[in-house]
Scaffold this motif. Structure first.
Motif, short mmCIF file in Angstrom:
data_model
loop_
_atom_site.label_atom_id
_atom_site.label_comp_id
_atom_site.label_asym_id
_atom_site.label_seq_id
_atom_site.Cartn_x
_atom_site.Cartn_y
_atom_site.Cartn_z
N ILE A 64 30.67 54.00 28.30
CA ILE A 64 30.65 54.46 29.71
C ILE A 64 30.19 53.04 30.62
O ILE A 64 30.83 53.03 31.61
N ALA A 65 29.30 52.31 30.33
CA ALA A 65 28.93 51.32 31.15
C ALA A 65 30.10 50.42 31.69
O ALA A 65 30.17 50.35 32.91
N GLY A 66 30.72 49.87 30.70
CA GLY A 66 31.77 48.88 31.18
C GLY A 66 32.95 49.44 31.78
O GLY A 66 33.57 49.37 32.95
N LEU A 91 45.64 37.31 31.11
CA LEU A 91 44.50 36.35 31.66
C LEU A 91 44.92 35.20 32.52
O LEU A 91 44.06 34.96 33.29
N ARG A 92 46.00 34.80 32.14
CA ARG A 92 46.43 33.59 32.85
C ARG A 92 46.43 33.86 34.29
O ARG A 92 46.50 32.74 35.34
N SER A 93 46.66 35.19 34.60
CA SER A 93 46.58 35.47 36.20
C SER A 93 45.67 36.31 36.65
O SER A 93 45.80 37.04 37.78
N ALA A 94 44.53 36.53 35.79
CA ALA A 94 43.49 37.57 36.20
C ALA A 94 42.28 36.77 36.88
O ALA A 94 42.51 35.61 36.67
N HIS A 95 41.62 37.49 37.79
CA HIS A 95 40.40 36.86 38.46
C HIS A 95 39.16 37.25 37.57
O HIS A 95 38.23 36.56 37.72
N VAL A 96 39.00 38.57 36.72
CA VAL A 96 37.82 39.01 36.46
C VAL A 96 37.95 39.59 35.08
O VAL A 96 39.16 40.16 34.97
N PHE A 97 37.46 39.20 34.06
CA PHE A 97 37.30 39.51 32.55
C PHE A 97 36.21 40.33 32.10
O PHE A 97 35.05 39.54 32.28
N VAL A 98 36.20 41.68 32.13
CA VAL A 98 35.07 42.53 31.70
C VAL A 98 35.12 42.95 30.08
O VAL A 98 36.35 43.43 29.62
N GLN A 99 34.17 42.56 29.29
CA GLN A 99 34.12 43.08 28.20
C GLN A 99 32.81 43.59 27.51
O GLN A 99 31.66 42.99 28.20
N MET A 128 27.21 45.33 36.78
CA MET A 128 28.38 44.58 36.37
C MET A 128 29.23 44.61 37.37
O MET A 128 29.63 43.27 37.54
N ALA A 129 29.57 45.58 38.19
CA ALA A 129 30.54 45.41 39.22
C ALA A 129 30.07 44.40 40.24
O ALA A 129 30.50 43.59 41.20
N PHE A 130 28.61 44.64 40.56
CA PHE A 130 27.87 43.91 41.76
C PHE A 130 27.98 42.35 41.15
O PHE A 130 28.27 41.37 42.08
N GLY A 131 27.62 42.04 40.01
CA GLY A 131 27.62 40.42 39.45
C GLY A 131 29.01 40.22 39.43
O GLY A 131 29.05 38.79 39.96
N GLY A 168 33.95 27.27 44.02
CA GLY A 168 34.89 26.90 42.79
C GLY A 168 34.23 27.19 41.59
O GLY A 168 33.19 27.99 41.54
N GLY A 169 34.50 26.70 40.52
CA GLY A 169 33.95 26.93 38.99
C GLY A 169 34.56 28.16 38.44
O GLY A 169 35.18 29.25 39.05
N SER A 170 34.41 28.29 37.25
CA SER A 170 34.27 29.61 36.28
C SER A 170 32.70 30.23 35.95
O SER A 170 31.87 29.37 35.95
N TRP A 171 32.73 31.46 35.98
CA TRP A 171 31.53 31.93 36.15
C TRP A 171 31.36 32.97 35.02
O TRP A 171 32.33 33.73 34.58
N HIS A 172 30.28 33.14 34.39
CA HIS A 172 29.86 34.16 33.29
C HIS A 172 28.51 35.06 33.94
O HIS A 172 27.69 34.49 33.90
N VAL A 173 28.82 36.29 33.96
CA VAL A 173 27.68 37.36 34.18
C VAL A 173 27.47 38.07 33.23
O VAL A 173 28.39 38.78 32.22
N ARG A 174 26.17 38.25 32.94
CA ARG A 174 25.53 39.09 31.78
C ARG A 174 24.59 40.26 32.23
O ARG A 174 23.91 39.96 33.18
N VAL A 175 25.00 41.30 31.58
CA VAL A 175 24.14 42.60 31.77
C VAL A 175 23.85 43.18 30.46
O VAL A 175 24.79 43.21 29.62
N SER A 176 22.80 43.61 30.24
CA SER A 176 22.33 44.37 29.04
C SER A 176 21.81 45.76 29.39
O SER A 176 21.21 46.00 30.44
N LEU A 177 22.10 46.76 28.63
CA LEU A 177 21.29 48.01 28.69
C LEU A 177 19.98 47.90 28.71
O LEU A 177 19.06 48.62 29.24
#
Length: 478
Positions: free
Chosen positions: A235-237, A292-300, A383-386, A398-407
């Motif tokens: 559900i969450a993802g 992935l090479r042309s993606a903007h967001v990767f959600v897992q 997650m969508a907000f982040g 610029g930069g690459s970014w990592h967003v973390r969320v947990s239940l």
């Protein structure tokens, strides 16, 4: 400056409102305060039968995601627009209600649920996936498969303490939680690890040039041409990906042909492309790498470290696609003794004290769940907000970014919203007036309309929900 609009109705316990929660969320990621003057929140808890502010959690998290989309639209040259979210509508959307071909699916396996153990304490077994169910049954010495009965599980658990069964099950990679009170959870080292972290984190993990977002004219949604890889289940993802799709993103759900799904995929796949890729094979990893090479967001939503072992951890993704926004969901966070433990909304509710506290409020001994899986849904919108806050940073800094969320962090936040006196006396509202009917690849789908309303770029799902493997593993051209 108090940005609370005069049309905000109702007030949560302790004088807090959903807007208070939203303002704190917004400022925690350094988004422009001016946007907050364009939000309209209506309604007040209780809207569902709970002693917790589940309506405020639904409304504030959804409003954060929607307002972030409006901020993206502003970055792309659009005027600031009004975003409105009604609390009851948001809560209804978080109930995972839908019908397919006139039938409301039951996602719960008969073995799933709460059981009293021999020490008088309780455990929750999550058995919705067959391998989790059969693993728990094997630990208990019960017959495997569909022939198992709750009565047999109850008898077997009389020989266990709740904490012992929880630990043995966790060691076996199964999905079980012992019920704790808030006091018990507060003393647990995992709670202390969770409490030491913010609700969500946005961390720069690599260097990349800014990728300014193209500007579009009237009628385009905020996330048009933003490509999102959605490697999540349950559900969450999937709620995160569904929200981003509603705001205009090209969201591609990537399923493994070797992993099971639940019926909720019918509802949460609205607006998404749906493909198959087995990451245990070279072909599957090559297909994902190409996407992935042309993606903007990767959600897992894999357990911490699992995707890194396959070559798609955060640092891997930043190397393959500099400038990526990588969003990770976990059950209990990325630090502490339970960082790698399996968990689902219902299990986290049990472990972190909510089932015990809700039962106390109801004056009953048996554990009582909250009226919907609010930890899942609120986490999805967070997650969508982040993800969108990080997209805005990437476009400007610029930069690459990592967003973390947990239940578990979402659970900690829900507690901070306070309790609702008399909330359990609220009747469960009917779904009338919140539903829409649309065709899908599964049949006729009746589900809840999105509760966030935009004055200039209405949210909508333009792709029908489709079964896994419906689409090829290539991005569409517009």
């Amino acid at each position: 400056m108090d940005l609370r609009p005069s049309f905000l109705k109702g007030r949560a316990p302790g004088g807090k409102t959903s807007l208070d929660a939203l303002q704190k969320l917004w400022r925690s990621v350094d988004l422009p305060g001016e946007s907050l003057s364009h939000i309209v929140l209506t309604g007040a808890d209780p809207v569902l039968p709970s002693s917790f502010a589940v309506g405020a959690a639904a409304q504030a998290s959804m409003a954060a995601a929607a307002l972030a989309a409006a901020e993206i639209w502003h970055l792309r040259g659009g005027t600031r627009q009004q975003v409105s979210v009604d609390m009851l509508h948001a809560a209804q959307e978080c109930r995972s209600y839908f019908k397919i071909n006139g039938v409301t699916p039951n996602p719960w396996d008969p073995i799933t649920g709460l059981y009293r153990c021999g020490d008088g304490s309780w455990v929750r077994i999550h058995a919705n996936f067959a391998h989790h169910r059969d693993g728990a049954l094997a630990l208990l010495g019960c017959p495997p498969g569909d022939g198992a009965t709750r009565a047999a599980v109850e008898r077997a658990l009389e020989r266990w303490t709740a904490l012992d069964f929880e630990q043995v099950a966790a060691d076996a990679g199964l999905a079980v939680s012992a019920m704790r009170s808030f006091d018990e959870w507060d003393r647990h080292p995992q709670c202390q690890a969770v409490a030491a972290q913010p609700l969500l984190t946005i961390e720069r993990i690599g260097e990349a040039d800014p990728r300014p977002l193209p500007k579009y004219g009237h009628g385009a949604r905020p996330l048009r041409d933003i490509r999102v890889l959605d490697l999540t289940r349950i559900i969450a993802g999937p709620v995160c990906g569904r929200a981003l799709a509603a705001y205009g993103a090209d969201v591609m759900l990537v399923n493994s042909p070797q992993l099971p799904n639940i019926d909720n995929i019918i509802d949460t796949s609205r607006g998404k492309l749906s493909v198959l890729a087995d990451l245990d094979t070279a072909d599957g990893r090559i297909a994902l790498g190409n996407l992935l090479r042309s993606a903007h967001v990767f959600v897992q939503g894999y357990r911490p470290g699992d995707l890194a072992a396959l070559g798609f951890g955060p640092q891997d993704a930043a190397r393959i696609r500099p400038g990526i926004v990588y969003v990770s969901l976990s059950a209990y966070g990325n630090t502490g003794p339970w960082a790698n433990r399996r968990g689902f909304d219902s299990l986290v509710q049990t472990a972190t004290g909510f089932n015990h506290a809700e039962a106390q409020a109801a004056g009953q001994e048996a554990p009582k769940p909250m009226p919907m899986q609010i930890l899942d849904h609120a986490s999805g919108y967070l997650m969508a907000f982040g993800a969108q806050a990080a997209l805005a940073r990437q476009a400007t800094e610029g930069g690459s970014w990592h967003v973390r969320v947990s239940l578990a962090q979402t659970a900690h936040w829900l507690r901070s919203l306070g309790r609702v006196e008399g909330g359990l006396g609220c009747p469960m509202p009917a779904m009338d007036g919140f539903l829409e009917t649309e065709p899908s690849g599964f049949g006729e789908l009746v589900a809840v309309r999105h509760a966030a309303h935009f004055s200039e770029t209405p949210a909508r799902w333009t792709r029908p929900s489709s079964p896994p493997g419906t689409h090829p593993t290539v991005w569409p051209f517009h």
